[in-house]
Design an enzyme around this catalytic site. Structure first.
Site, short mmCIF file in Angstrom:
data_model
loop_
_atom_site.label_atom_id
_atom_site.label_comp_id
_atom_site.label_asym_id
_atom_site.label_seq_id
_atom_site.Cartn_x
_atom_site.Cartn_y
_atom_site.Cartn_z
CD1 TRP A 11 -3.11 -1.13 0.53
CD2 TRP A 11 -1.76 -2.42 1.76
NE1 TRP A 11 -3.73 -2.35 0.68
CE2 TRP A 11 -2.92 -3.16 1.42
CE3 TRP A 11 -0.76 -3.04 2.52
CZ2 TRP A 11 -3.11 -4.48 1.84
CZ3 TRP A 11 -0.95 -4.36 2.93
CH2 TRP A 11 -2.11 -5.06 2.59
CG HIS A 61 -6.56 -1.18 3.41
ND1 HIS A 61 -6.00 -2.43 3.51
CD2 HIS A 61 -6.14 -0.50 4.53
CE1 HIS A 61 -5.27 -2.51 4.62
NE2 HIS A 61 -5.34 -1.37 5.25
NE ARG A 95 -4.37 1.26 -1.72
CZ ARG A 95 -4.81 0.10 -2.16
NH1 ARG A 95 -4.35 -0.37 -3.32
NH2 ARG A 95 -5.66 -0.61 -1.48
CD GLN A 145 -10.05 -0.72 -0.75
OE1 GLN A 145 -10.09 -0.73 0.47
NE2 GLN A 145 -9.10 -1.31 -1.44
CB VAL A 151 -7.43 -12.79 5.33
CG1 VAL A 151 -8.57 -11.83 5.59
CG2 VAL A 151 -6.64 -12.39 4.10
CB ALA A 170 -12.41 -9.66 6.17
N1 PHE Z 1 -7.74 -4.34 2.00
C1 PHE Z 1 -7.34 -5.12 0.86
C2 PHE Z 1 -6.84 -4.17 -0.23
O1 PHE Z 1 -7.03 -3.00 -0.16
C3 PHE Z 1 -8.50 -5.94 0.33
C4 PHE Z 1 -8.91 -7.00 1.29
C5 PHE Z 1 -9.88 -6.76 2.23
C6 PHE Z 1 -8.32 -8.26 1.26
C7 PHE Z 1 -10.26 -7.75 3.12
C8 PHE Z 1 -8.71 -9.25 2.13
C9 PHE Z 1 -9.68 -8.99 3.05
O2 PHE Z 1 -6.23 -4.60 -1.16
#
Ligand code: PHE
Length: 346
Positions: free
Chosen positions: A155, A177, A203, A217, A260, A314
Site C-alpha cells: 500500500w 484501504h 494511494r 472501496q 486474513v 472479510a
Molecule cells: N484491504 C485489501 C486491499 O485493499 C483488500 C482486502 C480486504 C483483502 C479484506 C482481504 C480482506 O487490497
C-alpha cells in the site's frame, strides 16, 4: 347665446376626441383650467350688464357642469380601456408547455454504492463507517502488518506530516484501504455481526485508466461462531448476481493479505462475455474483483476478541471498478473529472 353653444360643441368634441387620460387632462385644462376658455367667460361676467349677468352666469355654470360630467365619464372609460389593454398584455397562457429546468443527478459512484448497500442489506449486512484520516495503528499494525514488514509496501501511503496521535504514539495517514474499519467495528461490537464499510481510500501512486490516487472501496466483514469461506462465496455470488442481473460464478484463488488466513483473490465471471472468453477477460472468462479471506487471529486479538471464540470472513473490493464494469466505463479518471456530459447520463 350662440357663444355658449359654439363653446359647448367645441369642448364636447375635444373631450370625445381625447384618446388617452393625458390628452383628456389637456382638454380639461384648455376649457376649465385657471385660464381656460370657460373660466375666462365666467371671469368676464363682471363686465356684463346687470340685467344679463344672472342669466349668463347660470348658463355658464350649467355648461361647466356638463363639461365636468363629460370629462369624468370619458376618464373612467379611458381608464377601463387602459386596464383591459394591460390585462391582455400580461395574460398568461397556462396551456403552453413549461420551460425545462436542468436538474442535477446523482454521481454514478453514489448510485452504485446505494445499490450495493441495498443488496447487502437484504442479506442482513448493516453499513459501518470509519475515518479517512487514519492512524498507522488501524491502517497497518492492528491488521497484522507490523512496521518494517515488507507487506506494507503493498500500500503506497500518503503520510500526514508532523502529526502524531498522543494516545497511540502513531503517525497519521490517509487510509489506504477500508480494512481499518474491521478493527474499529470489532472493538466496539460483539459478534455475531455482518457489516459492509464503503468509503474513500487513498494511494500514493501514478494514475492511469485503472488507477487513481483516490477511489472507493467496500469492505465486508461477517463474524460468528462458525462462519466460513463457503458463506462468503454464497454472499458474493448473490451480491454479484443481483447487481449485474444475471447468474454469476465466483472462484477463489489462494493469495496473501496479512490480515486474513487463508487469503484469496476473488474472480467473477466476465460480465462482457459471460465466461466464454473475450478481450476484457484476456480469454480466461474470469475477472478479478476482490481480495478476501478468513479474519486472521492476530486481527481478532488486536480488536480485543478471542480468536478461539470467533471466526469469520472479510473482503474488500473497489467500488469504482465494479461501477466501471456495470456501466462499461473505460477510464476510472472519468469519475473525478466532473464533466457534466458524463455525469448526467446516470
Ligand atoms: N484491504 C485489501 C486491499 O485493499 C483488500 C482486502 C480486504 C483483502 C479484506 C482481504 C480482506 O487490497
Amino acid at each position: 347665446m350662440s357663444n355658449f353653444d359654439e363653446l359647448k360643441r367645441e369642448a364636447l368634441l375635444a373631450i370625445q376626441g381625447a384618446e388617452s387620460v393625458v390628452r383628456l387632462r389637456d382638454v380639461e385644462v384648455k376649457y376649465l383650467g385657471r385660464s381656460g376658455r370657460l373660466t375666462e367667460v365666467l371671469r368676464g361676467l363682471k363686465d356684463v350688464p346687470e340685467n344679463e349677468r344672472k342669466e349668463k352666469g347660470k348658463e355658464a355654470n350649467a355648461l361647466r357642469e356638463v363639461l365636468e360630467r363629460e370629462i369624468a365619464k370619458c376618464q373612467s372609460q379611458l381608464q377601463d380601456a387602459d386596464h383591459e389593454r394591460k390585462l391582455a398584455a400580461e395574460k398568461i397562457d397556462i396551456t403552453r408547455p413549461g420551460k425545462k429546468h436542468h436538474k442535477g443527478s446523482l454521481h454514478p459512484l453514489t448510485v452504485i454504492r446505494r445499490d450495493i448497500e441495498q443488496i447487502f442489506g437484504t442479506m442482513g449486512f448493516t453499513v459501518a463507517e470509519g475515518p479517512e484520516v487514519e492512524t498507522e495503528f488501524y491502517n497497518f499494525d492492528a491488521l497484522n502488518i507490523p512496521a518494517d514488514h515488507p507487506a506494507r509496501d503493498m500500500w503506497d501511503t500518503f503520510w500526514i506530516k508532523g502529526k502524531k496521535l498522543k494516545t497511540e504514539g502513531k503517525k497519521l495517514l490517509l487510509r489506504t484501504h477500508t480494512s481499518p474499519v474491521q478493527v474499529r467495528y470489532m472493538q466496539t461490537h460483539t459478534p455475531p455481526f455482518r457489516i459492509i464499510a464503503p468509503g474513500r481510500v487513498f494511494r500514493y501512486e501514478a494514475t492511469d485508466a485503472s488507477h487513481e490516487i483516490q477511489f472507493y472501496q467496500l469492505e465486508g466483514l461477517m463474524v460468528g461462531r462458525d462462519i466460513s469461506l463457503a458463506h462468503f462465496k454464497q454472499v458474493m455470488q448473490t451480491f454479484l448476481g443481483t447487481l449485474f442481473g444475471k447468474d454469476m460464478n465466483v472462484r477463489l484463488r489462494p493469495s496473501y493479505f496479512p490480515f486474513v488466513e487463508p487469503g484469496a483473490e476473488v474472480d467473477m465471471s466476465c460480465v462482457q462475455c459471460g465466461g466464454r472468453g473475450c478481450s476484457v477477460c484476456k480469454q480466461t472468462g474470469w475477472v478479478e474483483i476482490a481480495g478476501a479471506g478468513m479474519v486472521h487471529p492476530h486481527v481478532f486479538a488486536s480488536a480485543g476478541l478471542n480468536p478461539k471464540d470467533w471466526q469469520g470472513f472479510a473482503f474488500g473490493f473497489g467500488i469504482d471498478r465494479v461501477a466501471m464494469m456495470k456501466y462499461k466505463i473505460p477510464d476510472i479518471r472519468m469519475f473525478y473529472q466532473n464533466d457534466v456530459r458524463f455525469l448526467k447520463q446516470f
